[in-house]
Design a protein around this motif. Structure first.
Motif, mmCIF file in Angstrom:
data_model
loop_
_atom_site.group_PDB
_atom_site.id
_atom_site.type_symbol
_atom_site.label_atom_id
_atom_site.label_comp_id
_atom_site.label_asym_id
_atom_site.label_seq_id
_atom_site.Cartn_x
_atom_site.Cartn_y
_atom_site.Cartn_z
ATOM 1 N N GLY A 17 0.792 -1.234 0.000
ATOM 2 C CA GLY A 17 0.000 0.000 0.000
ATOM 3 C C GLY A 17 0.815 1.270 0.000
ATOM 4 N N ILE A 18 1.935 1.273 -0.748
ATOM 5 C CA ILE A 18 2.774 2.482 -0.817
ATOM 6 C C ILE A 18 2.551 3.172 -2.163
ATOM 7 C CG2 ILE A 18 5.155 3.360 -0.805
ATOM 8 C CD1 ILE A 18 5.857 0.925 0.961
ATOM 9 N N ALA A 74 0.218 8.790 -8.159
ATOM 10 C CA ALA A 74 -0.909 7.900 -7.875
ATOM 11 C C ALA A 74 -1.911 8.569 -6.931
ATOM 12 C CB ALA A 74 -0.400 6.597 -7.262
ATOM 13 N N LEU A 75 -1.425 9.520 -6.130
ATOM 14 C CA LEU A 75 -2.296 10.155 -5.125
ATOM 15 C C LEU A 75 -2.784 11.538 -5.558
ATOM 16 C CD1 LEU A 75 -0.279 9.140 -1.956
ATOM 17 C CD2 LEU A 75 -2.463 8.196 -2.703
ATOM 18 N N LYS A 110 -5.414 11.475 7.200
ATOM 19 C CA LYS A 110 -6.121 10.562 8.089
ATOM 20 C C LYS A 110 -5.730 9.098 7.882
ATOM 21 C CE LYS A 110 -10.878 10.482 9.740
ATOM 22 N NZ LYS A 110 -12.238 10.977 9.473
ATOM 23 N N TYR A 111 -5.477 8.732 6.645
ATOM 24 C CA TYR A 111 -5.340 7.305 6.346
ATOM 25 C C TYR A 111 -3.970 6.886 5.824
ATOM 26 C CZ TYR A 111 -10.413 7.436 6.853
ATOM 27 O OH TYR A 111 -11.676 7.610 7.334
ATOM 28 N N PHE A 112 -2.995 7.811 5.810
ATOM 29 C CA PHE A 112 -1.663 7.463 5.296
ATOM 30 C C PHE A 112 -0.579 7.866 6.298
ATOM 31 C CE2 PHE A 112 -4.217 7.782 1.489
ATOM 32 C CZ PHE A 112 -3.697 6.835 0.622
ATOM 33 N N THR A 113 0.552 7.164 6.236
ATOM 34 C CA THR A 113 1.729 7.620 6.975
ATOM 35 C C THR A 113 2.861 7.809 5.968
ATOM 36 O OG1 THR A 113 2.244 5.301 7.390
ATOM 37 C CG2 THR A 113 1.195 6.512 9.195
ATOM 38 N N VAL A 161 -0.474 3.423 3.097
ATOM 39 C CA VAL A 161 -1.804 3.301 3.687
ATOM 40 C C VAL A 161 -1.665 2.725 5.102
ATOM 41 C CG1 VAL A 161 -4.069 2.236 3.433
ATOM 42 C CG2 VAL A 161 -2.774 2.870 1.407
ATOM 43 N N LYS A 162 -2.382 3.298 6.049
ATOM 44 C CA LYS A 162 -2.283 2.850 7.447
ATOM 45 C C LYS A 162 -2.784 1.411 7.615
ATOM 46 C CE LYS A 162 -2.509 7.188 10.005
ATOM 47 N NZ LYS A 162 -3.337 8.091 10.793
#
Lengths: 305, 163
Positions: free
Chosen positions: B34-35, B40-41, B51-54, B63-64
């Motif tokens: 999930g990188i 892509a983003l 909120k949903y990524f680190t 993706v968390k």
């Protein structure tokens, strides 16, 4: 059929008053005559004559012909070369939007004029393309009907300006189709008001019927497939980002729409159309139309003349 | 992420399962990690990014775990009829730019499996330029604001579907 309710007679009274407005531009009647004819019957000299009605239009056409949208190798310097670059259809579109620009004072537009024209030109193009794909016999009539189907929005903006601002605001807030909101707030739709002006302007009967019935297929007169065609073209435009500037929250199965069956009765080829593919192809129009309308309405162009 | 975002709103009281499949093991490993890079983003909103990524290596984002944990990743060959028969009771299928590699008979078979696997009402989303024209006439093409989808309708239901 149209019934005479209090709202209805009041509507008629207000639209009658519009007729006496001084602003119907001289170019409008000859332009509408031209729009009624197939492009191959139109002579260049007639178009040049139309363009010369207004000095500002000639300047505007040159600017648009020389804009990056048309990517000419050498700049167009004469009206003739601008007409060759833009094509007669585009000239007619630009003239018509210019006419309406004069008909409706800047502060009276309720739907943003650029949004309105994106929808009208978009619908015109979609209707013609649709007509060609299903072998409807008169694609140019389809274009004209698509172009003018929402004439009533202009009428409502002029005759019910304040009320119409409320209508639009509430439609946007609820993601509700404009005609439904009109019915709720005003008691009539742009179809009922549009047809009054259309008849005053002596538009062809088939086009008047499209204006009057494109949101009410159930009561539409039989034997005018143009109504069904514009109804579907209009829906497609509104679902693909060429609506009235907001998303309508709904799902639509075009093939289950009564208009689809009505149109299929007249154009059997409709049954074999790849609708997903057609929808995708229409997205190319969205880009083209948006660019054209933005060019017409860009502030730099408005300053000319 | 959208489902999580809506889990206290539109989807309050719902449970959901997401199954993600591919034919290629390496693709599955990539998906599990999930990188994602910036390209892509490009359409992902700041809210979702925060909120949903680190942050991951470089300027990438991962993706968390809480999101990835909601997804089951597995290898699946869409032409494997036996495995396809196990797909049942699905609400939504997204199958973008995969069927373009199939010939017409294989396409028809896969789409038939999708149709049987879906609940009614259930929605099947294809890629931007794809169409079920001459592949299947069991679905109804439905226009939503800005997109189209194929609907497996409840038998006997007619007229305009609810969004």
């Amino acid at each position: 059929m149209t019934t005479t309710t209090p709202a209805n007679s009041e509507l008629r009274r207000r639209v009658e008053k519009l007729r006496s407005l001084p602003s119907s531009p001289a170019v409008l009647q000859p332009l509408l005559d031209l729009l009624r004819r197939p492009p191959d019957e139109i002579e260049l000299s007639q178009v040049v004559q139309l363009v010369s009605y207004e000095k500002t239009i000639a300047a505007q056409l040159l600017r648009i012909a020389n804009s990056p949208l048309y990517a000419r190798a050498r700049p167009a310097e004469s009206i003739q070369s601008a007409i060759f670059t833009l094509g007669i259809q585009r000239i007619e579109d630009i003239l018509l939007s210019n006419c309406f620009g004069k008909l409706v004072p800047q502060d009276k537009w309720v739907v943003d004029p650029a949004v309105f024209w994106r929808h009208s030109f978009g619908c015109a193009l979609v209707c013609r393309e649709f007509a060609e794909r299903i072998d409807y016999y008169d694609p140019d009539k389809a274009y004209l009907a698509g172009l003018l189907h929402d004439l009533g929005i202009i009428v409502n903006s002029l005759a019910y300006n304040d009320e119409y601002r409320t209508v639009l605001a509430e439609a946007v807030q609820n993601g509700r189709p404009l005609d439904e909101q009109e019915k709720l707030t005003l008691g009539f739709t742009h179809c009922e008001s549009g047809v009054i002006l259309a008849k005053t302007w002596q538009l062809p009967d088939t086009v008047c019927e499209v204006i009057e019935w494109h949101h009410d297929m159930e009561h539409a007169p039989a034997n005018n497939p143009l109504i069904a065609l514009v109804h579907l073209g209009d829906l497609l435009c509104r679902l693909r980002g060429l609506g009235y500037g907001y998303d309508e929250w709904r799902a639509i199965d075009l093939a289950a729409d009564p208009a689809w069956h009505e149109l299929a009765r007249h154009c059997p080829k409709l049954a074999s159309i790849d609708l997903a593919r057609f929808t995708l192809d229409l997205d190319a129009y969205v880009v083209r139309i948006t660019k054209l309308v933005d060019t017409i309405f860009s502030p730099a162009l408005a300053l000319t003349g | 992420m959208f489902l999580l975002e809506q889990s206290e709103k539109l989807l309050k009281g719902w449970t959901f399962e997401i199954s993600a499949t591919d034919l290629n093991d390496r693709s599955i490993e990539t998906a599990k990690a999930g990188i994602y890079g910036t390209y892509a983003l490009r359409n992902t909103t700041d809210l979702y990014r925060r909120k949903y990524f680190t942050p991951a290596d470089g300027d990438k984002l991962q993706v968390k775990d809480e999101v990835r944990a909601r997804i089951t990743f597995s290898r699946l060959n869409l032409s494997d009829d036996t495995k396809m028969l196990f797909m049942k009771g699905i609400d939504l299928i997204f199958c973008c730019n995969v069927l373009i590699y199939f010939d017409i008979p294989s396409k028809k078979r896969v789409v038939q499996h999708f149709f049987s696997g879906l609940q009614a009402p259930g929605y099947f989303f294809l890629g931007h330029a794809e169409s079920l024209y001459q592949v299947s006439d069991q679905f109804r093409l439905v226009h939503l604001p800005g997109t189209t989808t194929y609907l497996k309708a409840v038998p006997g239901s007619e007229g305009t579907p609810k969004p």
